[in-house]
Write a protein that holds these residues in place. Structure first.
Motif, PDB file in Angstrom:
ATOM      1  N   ALA A  44       0.834  -1.208   0.000  1.00 15.96           N
ATOM      2  CA  ALA A  44       0.000   0.000   0.000  1.00 15.96           C
ATOM      3  C   ALA A  44       0.868   1.258   0.000  1.00 15.96           C
ATOM      4  N   LEU A  45       1.979   1.245   0.728  1.00 16.59           N
ATOM      5  CA  LEU A  45       2.880   2.401   0.722  1.00 16.59           C
ATOM      6  C   LEU A  45       3.465   2.624  -0.672  1.00 16.59           C
ATOM      7  N   ARG A  46       3.842   1.524  -1.360  1.00 17.01           N
ATOM      8  CA  ARG A  46       4.391   1.656  -2.708  1.00 17.01           C
ATOM      9  C   ARG A  46       3.339   2.208  -3.670  1.00 17.01           C
ATOM     10  N   ALA A  50       2.979   5.683  -5.852  1.00 16.21           N
ATOM     11  CA  ALA A  50       2.654   5.733  -7.282  1.00 16.21           C
ATOM     12  C   ALA A  50       1.454   6.638  -7.545  1.00 16.21           C
ATOM     13  N   LEU A  51       0.474   6.614  -6.658  1.00 22.17           N
ATOM     14  CA  LEU A  51      -0.675   7.510  -6.816  1.00 22.17           C
ATOM     15  C   LEU A  51      -0.241   8.965  -6.689  1.00 22.17           C
ATOM     16  N   ARG A  52       0.659   9.227  -5.762  1.00 22.43           N
ATOM     17  CA  ARG A  52       1.177  10.598  -5.623  1.00 22.43           C
ATOM     18  C   ARG A  52       1.881  11.033  -6.910  1.00 22.43           C
ATOM     19  N   ILE A  76      -7.671   0.429  -1.869  1.00 22.99           N
ATOM     20  CA  ILE A  76      -8.362   1.225  -0.845  1.00 22.99           C
ATOM     21  C   ILE A  76      -7.352   1.745   0.172  1.00 22.99           C
ATOM     22  N   LEU A  77      -6.477   0.864   0.658  1.00 22.24           N
ATOM     23  CA  LEU A  77      -5.460   1.289   1.619  1.00 22.24           C
ATOM     24  C   LEU A  77      -4.514   2.321   1.011  1.00 22.24           C
ATOM     25  N   ALA A  78      -4.077   2.078  -0.224  1.00 23.17           N
ATOM     26  CA  ALA A  78      -3.126   2.994  -0.867  1.00 23.17           C
ATOM     27  C   ALA A  78      -3.711   4.388  -1.005  1.00 23.17           C
ATOM     28  N   ALA A  79      -4.979   4.465  -1.390  1.00 24.47           N
ATOM     29  CA  ALA A  79      -5.618   5.777  -1.516  1.00 24.47           C
ATOM     30  C   ALA A  79      -5.668   6.484  -0.170  1.00 24.47           C
ATOM     31  N   ALA A 134       4.647  -0.558 -12.397  1.00 23.96           N
ATOM     32  CA  ALA A 134       5.592   0.539 -12.609  1.00 23.96           C
ATOM     33  C   ALA A 134       6.374   0.836 -11.336  1.00 23.96           C
ATOM     34  N   PRO A 135       7.677   1.106 -11.435  1.00 25.31           N
ATOM     35  CA  PRO A 135       8.462   1.447 -10.240  1.00 25.31           C
ATOM     36  C   PRO A 135       8.011   2.798  -9.681  1.00 25.31           C
ATOM     37  N   ALA A 136       7.982   2.889  -8.365  1.00 24.35           N
ATOM     38  CA  ALA A 136       7.588   4.143  -7.724  1.00 24.35           C
ATOM     39  C   ALA A 136       8.221   4.197  -6.345  1.00 24.35           C
TER      40      ALA A 136
END
Length: 504
Positions: A44-46, A50-52, A76-79, A134-136
């Motif tokens: 989720a942190l990764r 990526a969302l950022r 959901i967690l990542a958001a 994708a790497p992030a």
């Protein structure tokens, strides 16, 4: 003074609490695939990073357009970790409806599985989609949030012919889950079902009750409902959540034999009226389980009342065979208003308190749904309720034309509106009748040209979800009118109850 982040008020902090309690324990299981709390947290942190990257200024809102899957749950967690508002959407809804919800929620990025990507393409909206491969750069830690920040937006059926966006704050959810922590004895040894659709608010109950206590959620495959006792035994399931209409199907599959579900400790039902017969049969099948009937509009954070079924006392409290909805959560005030707007022991249930939404995304939808009284703002549920002598509440029905179909809130006016758009139809009136397997189904009466039912269904399926599609269409030259010269929907409903499904 400006509002500042309050530790413990972020919805994502429920997951962090579970991470601390059971870091190596399973957090998510979908079929044979599973993630521990540590694995889900790192992923989720990764993906939050990526969302950022997709929205350098920070994603305002992130749609999760996916079936129940690791992609959806971690999305959901990542958001939430990215500090964004989560917008869970059903990828199998009609494209027009999905496009409207994405636009209304001002979605700035999308998490999607293959089905969701195809659904997004049909909307013709150019929104960035998270590439999981994708790497992030991962976030160092989840973003801080304010209690007033919006944790998620859910959409309900709207009487104007369009879905209504309901934003719910982190603070409202913090109050709700704190209350549940005190009410229930969930722990890391529990195994939670994840049964309802992710666009249904009760999914938040399943996910964050489990994660907040270091327990796993298991996605329930459709095939499992055909032999639920066997699935429960295999997974050692202890916590179940569904709409009451699910009980009838499980009964037909032979799953409600006495003692058939011995591993369950808690069984929750919400979204529709729970019949006493169904509660009793479920209790007999799960003798070691507490059975609770929960009630609450999306606008009041998932559920706002609860009644714990007791074979000895609950049957005497039923009205029309329906189990009471219980008492309103602490920290809230409620009032029942009669037709004159005066407090009474039977009337429309109005509630105010910390679980209430700040208002719909479209301010026009607020009209008529909120009440200013005693210097406070109250949410008008539109539900007719009776107060019993012991203070518990019983649900009597809708004041308006909103109904529950398979746990899905449906405004009959929205179905009317959509049917009227069909070629040849002049006017439409939608009513309900009892469904063969329990619950309700929709019957449409319409005027204008006679149209083949298959043609109407095909047109409507492009605009309405499956749960909102009428089962029967009946052409009439004109509608019956009551003494007030209004369409006599009561008469139509009585006629619908006697109709054969083969009638056009």
């Amino acid at each position: 003074m400006p509002e500042t982040p309050v530790p413990g008020h972020g919805l994502h902090e429920r997951f962090l609490r579970g991470l601390a309690r059971a870091p190596g324990g399973t957090a998510i299981r979908v079929d044979a695939e599973s993630l521990t709390f540590e694995e889900a947290h790192d992923l989720a942190l990764r993906r939050a990073g990526a969302l950022r990257a997709l929205a350098p200024e920070g994603p305002r809102s992130v749609a999760v357009l996916a079936d129940k899957s690791v992609t959806a749950y971690v999305g959901i967690l990542a958001a939430l970790y990215a500090g964004a508002t989560v917008v869970p959407l059903n990828p199998r809804f009609p494209a027009e409806r999905t496009r409207r919800m994405l636009t209304t929620a001002r979605v700035s990025a999308v998490v999607a599985d293959p089905v969701g990507r195809a659904a997004l393409a049909e909307t013709e909206l150019a929104l960035p989609v998270l590439d999981e491969a994708a790497p992030a750069r991962p976030l160092d830690a989840p973003a801080d949030v304010l209690p007033s920040d919006i944790a998620y937006v859910l959409f309900t059926s709207g009487s104007t012919g369009r879905p209504k966006g309901v934003p719910m704050t982190h603070g409202a959810n913090a109050h709700y889950f704190d209350l549940l922590d005190r009410r229930y004895d969930f722990g890391p040894d529990d195994v939670f079902s994840q049964n309802v659709g992710l666009n249904f608010d009760c999914a938040m109950f399943e996910l964050f009750c489990a994660w907040g206590n270091g327990a796993p959620v298991h996605a329930i495959p459709a095939a499992a409902h055909r032999d639920l006792p066997a699935f429960f035994a295999e997974r050692r399931m202890t916590v179940w959540f569904s709409t009451p209409s699910g009980i009838a199907f499980i009964r037909r599959m032979g799953g409600l034999a006495p003692g058939a579900m011995p591993t369950l400790r808690w069984s929750f039902f919400a979204g529709e009226a729970l019949l006493a017969e169904d509660a009793a049969d479920w209790q007999a099948a799960a003798p070691g389980s507490h059975v609770e009937n929960l009630y609450g509009p999306t606008e009041l954070t998932i559920t706002v009342t609860g009644h714990r079924w007791s074979p000895g006392t609950s049957p005497a409290k039923t009205v029309n065979g329906v189990v009471p909805i219980g008492t309103v959560h602490e920290g809230h005030d409620h009032v029942l208003l009669d037709e004159a707007g005066e407090p009474a022991d039977e009337g429309e249930l109005c509630i105010t308190g910390p679980q209430m939404t700040p208002g719909y995304l479209d301010e026009e939808d607020n009209a008529g749904r909120f009440l200013d009284r005693d210097g406070r703002r109250w949410y008008r549920t539109g539900d007719r309720v009776r107060r019993l002598p012991d203070g518990e509440l019983v649900y009597l029905g809708r004041l308006d034309a909103q109904v529950q179909i398979q746990g899905f809130r449906v405004e009959l006016a929205e179905v009317d509106h959509t049917v009227r758009q069909c070629a040849g139809v002049q006017n439409a009136a939608t009513v309900t009748r009892p469904a063969p397997g329990g619950g309700l189904e929709l019957v449409v009466y319409y005027t204008g040209e006679r149209v083949a039912p298959a043609v109407l269904r095909r047109e409507l399926s492009a605009h309405l979800p499956e749960a909102m599609l009428p089962k029967t269409f009946r052409h009439v030259a004109e509608f019956p009118l009551n003494s007030n010269r209004k369409v006599d929907r009561g008469r139509l409903a009585r006629e619908a109850a006697a109709l054969s499904d083969t009638l056009p």
